[in-house]
Write a protein that holds these residues in place. Structure first.
Motif, short mmCIF file in Angstrom:
data_model
loop_
_atom_site.label_atom_id
_atom_site.label_comp_id
_atom_site.label_asym_id
_atom_site.label_seq_id
_atom_site.Cartn_x
_atom_site.Cartn_y
_atom_site.Cartn_z
N THR A 75 0.79 -1.23 0.00
CA THR A 75 0.00 0.00 0.00
C THR A 75 0.82 1.28 0.00
N THR A 92 -2.01 5.26 -2.97
CA THR A 92 -3.23 5.98 -3.35
C THR A 92 -2.96 7.46 -3.63
N ARG A 174 -8.68 -3.99 -5.68
CA ARG A 174 -9.03 -4.46 -4.35
C ARG A 174 -10.00 -3.51 -3.66
N THR A 175 -9.86 -2.20 -3.90
CA THR A 175 -10.73 -1.22 -3.25
C THR A 175 -11.99 -0.95 -4.03
#
Length: 176
Positions: A75, A92, A174-175
């Motif tokens: 991440t 992100t 995944r999100t």
């Protein structure tokens, strides 16, 4: 689950620059010591020890640049650059990652570089992270700088760009 991947930046260090700075500090330290010691011997020794500490820091930073790496996790990217920088950038927050051309980098001496930080300076960067928002980067002694474009020179820039894009795609699915 993908594992942590490390990318080195050994080629970003310069022994000539390190030795040059060390020699300049050493020569200047001797001259300053003798000039100041006549009237203020304690101050002369304090300045000399400060110069020795600076030379030791330069040598340790050079060594750390040879042993360190940028870590790409599931991440986030940990940009631990020698003894200079240590910052975590969430995947992100990355708008894009690329191998920059001269068009992607700010012109030296202009205001274009306010949001730009080259972590492996003086080496020219071969990777550029463009962020969606400003990232606070700790520099030295608690000093911070805000950057939206973070550049660095890695030994394997193509592999890094590919790996970051893959992790970002995996994270996005995944999100979603």
């Amino acid at each position: 689950m993908p594992e942590q991947v490390a990318f080195t930046y050994r080629n970003s260090r310069s022994s000539a620059i390190t030795v040059g700075f060390g020699a300049i500090v050493a020569i200047e330290s001797v001259a300053v010591h003798f000039a100041v010691a006549v009237r203020h011997p304690l101050l002369a020794w304090i300045l000399t020890f400060s110069s020795v500490a600076a030379i030791v820091w330069l040598m340790r930073d050079y060594r750390a640049l040879g042993e360190g790496s940028v870590s790409l996790g599931d991440t986030a990217i940990r940009l631990g650059i020698g003894r200079r920088f240590d910052v975590m950038v969430p995947l992100t927050r990355i708008e894009r990652v690329l191998k920059p051309s001269f068009r992607d980098l700010p012109a030296p001496g202009t205001n274009q570089g306010r949001d730009y930080l080259n972590l492996t300076k003086p080496s020219p960067p071969n990777v550029l992270l463009v962020l969606t928002e400003v990232q606070r980067v700790r520099i030295v002694l608690g000093v911070h700088r805000d950057a939206r474009r973070i550049a660095l020179r890695l030994d394997e820039p193509d592999a890094f760009v590919r790996a970051v894009e893959e992790r970002r795609a995996t994270l996005a699915t995944r999100t979603a």
